[in-house]
Design an enzyme around this catalytic site. Structure first.
Site, short mmCIF file in Angstrom:
data_model
loop_
_atom_site.label_atom_id
_atom_site.label_comp_id
_atom_site.label_asym_id
_atom_site.label_seq_id
_atom_site.Cartn_x
_atom_site.Cartn_y
_atom_site.Cartn_z
N CYS A 1 33.00 33.71 20.40
CA CYS A 1 34.45 33.69 20.65
C CYS A 1 34.96 35.07 21.04
O CYS A 1 34.68 36.06 20.36
CB CYS A 1 35.15 33.21 19.38
SG CYS A 1 36.92 33.49 19.39
N GLY B 1 43.06 33.48 16.48
CA GLY B 1 43.21 33.48 15.03
C GLY B 1 42.85 32.17 14.37
O GLY B 1 42.71 31.14 15.00
N GLU B 2 42.67 32.27 13.04
CA GLU B 2 42.38 31.10 12.22
C GLU B 2 43.68 30.72 11.51
O GLU B 2 44.16 31.45 10.62
CB GLU B 2 41.27 31.46 11.22
CG GLU B 2 41.17 30.57 10.00
CD GLU B 2 41.00 29.08 10.31
OE1 GLU B 2 40.20 28.73 11.19
OE2 GLU B 2 41.70 28.27 9.67
N CYS C 1 33.36 34.72 14.85
CA CYS C 1 32.46 33.71 15.42
C CYS C 1 31.80 34.33 16.66
O CYS C 1 32.48 34.93 17.49
CB CYS C 1 33.22 32.44 15.79
SG CYS C 1 34.06 31.72 14.37
N CYS D 1 40.01 31.01 23.87
CA CYS D 1 40.91 31.86 23.12
C CYS D 1 40.44 33.31 23.12
O CYS D 1 39.28 33.61 22.98
CB CYS D 1 41.10 31.34 21.70
SG CYS D 1 39.82 31.75 20.54
N SER E 1 43.89 23.60 14.19
CA SER E 1 42.44 23.63 14.37
C SER E 1 41.88 24.75 13.51
O SER E 1 42.26 25.90 13.66
CB SER E 1 42.13 23.88 15.85
OG SER E 1 40.75 24.02 16.02
N GLU F 1 47.87 35.67 22.97
CA GLU F 1 47.95 34.90 24.20
C GLU F 1 48.20 33.43 23.89
O GLU F 1 47.93 32.96 22.79
CB GLU F 1 46.70 35.08 25.04
CG GLU F 1 45.43 34.84 24.30
CD GLU F 1 44.21 35.30 25.09
OE1 GLU F 1 44.23 36.43 25.60
OE2 GLU F 1 43.27 34.52 25.19
N ASN G 1 32.87 27.59 26.73
CA ASN G 1 33.41 28.53 27.73
C ASN G 1 32.59 29.82 27.65
O ASN G 1 32.47 30.38 26.57
CB ASN G 1 34.85 28.90 27.36
CG ASN G 1 35.87 28.16 28.18
OD1 ASN G 1 35.59 27.65 29.26
ND2 ASN G 1 37.08 28.09 27.66
N SER H 1 36.56 22.87 13.65
CA SER H 1 35.51 23.35 14.56
C SER H 1 34.19 23.34 13.81
O SER H 1 33.92 24.23 13.00
CB SER H 1 35.83 24.78 15.02
OG SER H 1 37.04 24.78 15.73
N LEU H 2 33.40 22.33 14.06
CA LEU H 2 32.18 22.15 13.27
C LEU H 2 30.98 22.78 13.98
O LEU H 2 30.20 23.50 13.38
CB LEU H 2 31.96 20.64 13.04
CG LEU H 2 30.87 20.24 12.08
CD1 LEU H 2 31.09 20.85 10.70
CD2 LEU H 2 30.77 18.72 11.97
S1 SF4 Z 1 39.66 32.79 16.72
FE1 SF4 Z 1 38.67 30.97 15.86
S2 SF4 Z 1 36.70 30.78 16.93
FE2 SF4 Z 1 37.51 32.86 17.30
S3 SF4 Z 1 36.55 34.17 15.72
FE3 SF4 Z 1 38.52 33.48 14.92
S4 SF4 Z 1 38.05 31.63 13.79
FE4 SF4 Z 1 36.28 32.05 15.09
#
Ligand code: SF4
Length: 350
Positions: free
Chosen positions: A122, A165-166, A119, A339, A197, A95, A296, A220-221
């Site tokens: 998320c 995604g990372e 995470c 996300c 990010s 998305e 969120n 993202s801390l």
């Molecule tokens: S998309 Fe980002 S916040 Fe979500 S699980 Fe993956 S690394 Fe974590």
């Protein structure tokens, strides 16, 4: 339905030149095609009127021109945020979100379908990992919205990798996509208008720093408490706060660029005055900016975002320590703009 044809957006400029060379076509065909794709956002090869008809047909046989199908689009009540769920050629879901704010038209795009980093707050993390996107699939998201915006004489002004995604877990493809978007012969989006990010893959932050890129970096801390951070973000067990902040210092030393720390403020979890003081202490002397974003809500994480007055108090503590800080609006909350939320809902329903 999987196509054997490669996606045209996966090609670099020189690969496109090689393609035309093999076809005994003049070198300027690459430029004509590149301009049609990245300046005029052509999605139907037959509309590329600068190319001869037979060559258009050949290109259409050899390459796929869209690569993603919009399945569902929802708009926030104020109409300023638009979120689209796409299906890729192999059925994977991603998305992307368009946010209109003042003069800005910012796209929040995905680098993976799903995410393996888990995470806890998320929606994408709750879905699990499907696969990495190719550079072309990343670029295709931007071209889709560029085409939509062009209908109202608007254009994409900023791109952030904050969708599914990372991005540093798909480093090579993300860097290739950024190069293509930045290419002045085509789309020409300035490096400083693009942001990666990351949740903090320290070794990749160092690798990125070594490129001395002008692309913005956000981390993202969420907290500097290792125990809490590991609960929220399992990746912290591999890259604890000290090693992450070391990599961040390396980035600033190497690039002399200000980096952004993102904190999703969660009611009663990471938003106390003591949390703010601990953060201020750890960030002392680092060229940075802190964005506070009340969390969120997602379907499977029970906590809620911090109230605005607590976010303001948190911000005050940081500013007293000369750390610049902004509280960001939860834009598009009514359309589940965090996300992965749309795709996660779609998976739940399928
Ligand atoms: S998309 Fe980002 S916040 Fe979500 S699980 Fe993956 S690394 Fe974590």
């Amino acid at each position: 339905m999987t196509s054997q044809r490669p996606l045209i957006f996966d090609l670099t400029y020189s690969e496109l030149e090689d393609y035309f060379k093999l076809k005994d076509e003049p070198a300027y065909r690459a430029e004509q095609t590149w301009v049609a794709l990245y300046k005029y956002f052509k999605v139907d090869v037959h509309d590329i009127s600068t190319l001869p008809t037979d060559l258009r047909a050949q290109l259409g046989e050899d390459f796929l021109f869209e690569g993603l199908t919009p399945l569902r689009t929802i708009r926030s009540e104020d109409g300023q945020t638009v979120k689209t769920l796409f299906e890729l050629e192999d059925g994977a879901l991603i998305e992307a979100v368009l946010m209109r704010y003042d003069e800005r038209r910012t796209l929040c795009i995905s680098s993976q379908s799903g995410c393996g980093l888990g995470c806890s707050f998320c929606a994408t993390g709750q879905m699990g990992f499907s696969r990495n996107l190719t550079s072309g699939e990343i670029v295709a998201q931007v071209m889709f919205f560029a085409r939509e915006l062009a209908k109202t004489d608007e254009g994409v002004t900023n791109v952030v990798f904050m969708g599914m995604g990372e991005p540093f877990a798909n480093y090579k493809q993300v860097m290739a996509a950024l190069d293509r978007l930045n290419d002045p012969r085509g789309f020409g989006l300035g490096a400083r208008r693009m942001t990666i990010s990351t949740v903090g893959l320290a070794h990749k932050i160092r690798q990125f720093a070594d490129t001395e890129s002008q692309i913005n970096l956000a981390v993202s801390l969420h907290t500097v408490d290792d125990e809490l951070r590991s609960q929220l973000m399992p990746i912290n067990k591999k890259y604890p706060v000290a090693s992450l902040l070391d990599a961040c210092r390396y980035y600033v030393e190497k690039t002399n660029r200000r980096l952004t720390f993102e904190l999703a403020l969660i009611d009663g979890v990471n938003d106390s005055a003591a949390d703010a003081r601990a953060l201020a202490y750890q960030l002392q002397g680092l060229l940075c900016h802190v964005n506070l974003i009340p969390l969120n809500p997602t379907r499977s994480y029970a906590k809620t975002g911090s109230p605005v007055d607590r976010a303001k108090a948190f911000c005050d503590v940081l500013e007293e320590s000369n750390i610049p800080c902004t509280i960001r609006l939860r834009r598009g909350i009514d359309i589940a703009a965090g996300c992965g939320q749309l795709a996660a809902d779609s998976n739940l329903k399928s």
